[in-house]
Design an enzyme around this catalytic site. Structure first.
Site, PDB file in Angstrom:
ATOM      1  CE1 TYR A  69      -4.701  -1.390 -11.169  1.00 41.60           C
ATOM      2  CE2 TYR A  69      -6.823  -1.734 -10.027  1.00 41.60           C
ATOM      3  CZ  TYR A  69      -5.768  -1.922 -10.967  1.00 41.60           C
ATOM      4  OH  TYR A  69      -5.966  -3.387 -11.803  1.00 41.60           O
ATOM      5  CD1 TRP A  97      -0.270   2.176  -5.667  1.00 41.71           C
ATOM      6  CD2 TRP A  97      -2.181   1.049  -5.734  1.00 41.71           C
ATOM      7  NE1 TRP A  97       0.080   0.989  -6.553  1.00 41.71           N
ATOM      8  CE2 TRP A  97      -1.235   0.300  -6.724  1.00 41.71           C
ATOM      9  CE3 TRP A  97      -3.356   0.579  -5.751  1.00 41.71           C
ATOM     10  CZ2 TRP A  97      -1.660  -0.718  -7.397  1.00 41.71           C
ATOM     11  CZ3 TRP A  97      -3.758  -0.557  -6.279  1.00 41.71           C
ATOM     12  CH2 TRP A  97      -2.678  -1.220  -7.503  1.00 41.71           C
ATOM     13  CG  ASP A 120       3.020   0.791  -8.224  1.00 42.87           C
ATOM     14  OD1 ASP A 120       2.342  -0.100  -7.798  1.00 42.87           O
ATOM     15  OD2 ASP A 120       4.049   0.487  -8.963  1.00 42.87           O
TER      16      ASP A 120
END
Length: 230
Positions: free
Chosen positions: A153, A149, A169
């Protein structure tokens, strides 16, 4: 000027992006609601990565407070700026050697920050655009405490990679599930049709959650979405 354009994603051709997402009934709805939605960048890749690590598993307010402490303690003072804007974000060289205890993070998270900073100092990690996203994720995930994640990101906002996607997510999984959470595998499978513009899909899906759309309006679109993946 170019850094400012990257920060606000002003060079993106949204007509091309939206054309690539039109196969999704759900994203067509998102585009109709926010036709000008872009992917925000970052002024500095290292700062963005540090903020992402600090924000893991804590609230936005908590992460903001801790980041402010970090800047106040280790950021260079700018005497030519007003008092509320007189600190620069700490450099990788400073954070790699700093004693970070007392800013409000666990020892594990502090170790992650310093390992990240040292990797940037050593050149093992960079935030230059044009990197292959899979290779960047692998490099980031070699740092203990950084998972898929966080790596995706950072790729989305610091590298400006248009195909970054956060399959793990929670919000994406809930929106794509129509309320109930679907699995990371299902989320990743649904996203394949949106390549190479999945970062824009992330933004639309996040916003669709924020406005709490009527699930009755979305249910048919979500059903159609899932039928695209066998």
């Amino acid at each position: 000027m170019q850094r400012t354009r990257r920060l606000f994603d002003l060079d993106a051709d949204l007509q091309v992006v939206q054309l690539g997402l039109q196969s999704s009934p759900l994203l067509r709805l998102g585009i109709a609601r926010r036709p000008g939605l872009r992917v925000p960048g970052s002024w500095d890749g290292f700062e963005l990565a540090v903020r992402a690590v600090i924000g893991q598993q804590i609230s936005v307010a908590g992460a903001t407070t801790i980041t402010a402490r970090l800047v106040a303690k280790f950021g260079a003072t700018r005497t030519d700026k007003p008092g509320d804007l007189n600190r620069a974000f700490p450099t990788p060289e400073v954070l790699a050697q700093a004693s970070l205890a007392g800013i409000g993070l666990t020892n594990t998270r502090l170790k992650t920050l310093q390992t990240l900073a040292q990797a940037v100092v050593d050149g093992a990690i960079s935030f230059q655009a044009g990197q292959k996203i899979d290779e960047f994720e692998q490099k980031m995930r070699r740092i203990p405490g950084i998972g898929a994640w966080t790596a995706q990101y950072v790729a989305m906002r610091a590298l400006r990679h248009p195909d970054a996607f956060l399959a793990g997510d929670l919000v994406l999984q809930q929106v794509l599930g129509g309320g109930p959470r679907i699995s990371e595998r299902e989320t990743a499978a649904l996203s394949q049709a949106w390549r190479p513009w999945r970062a824009y899909a992330v933004m639309h899906l996040w916003h669709m959650s924020a406005v709490s759309p009527d699930r009755r309006d979305l249910s048919a679109d979500i059903t159609l979405e899932k039928k695209h993946v066998v």
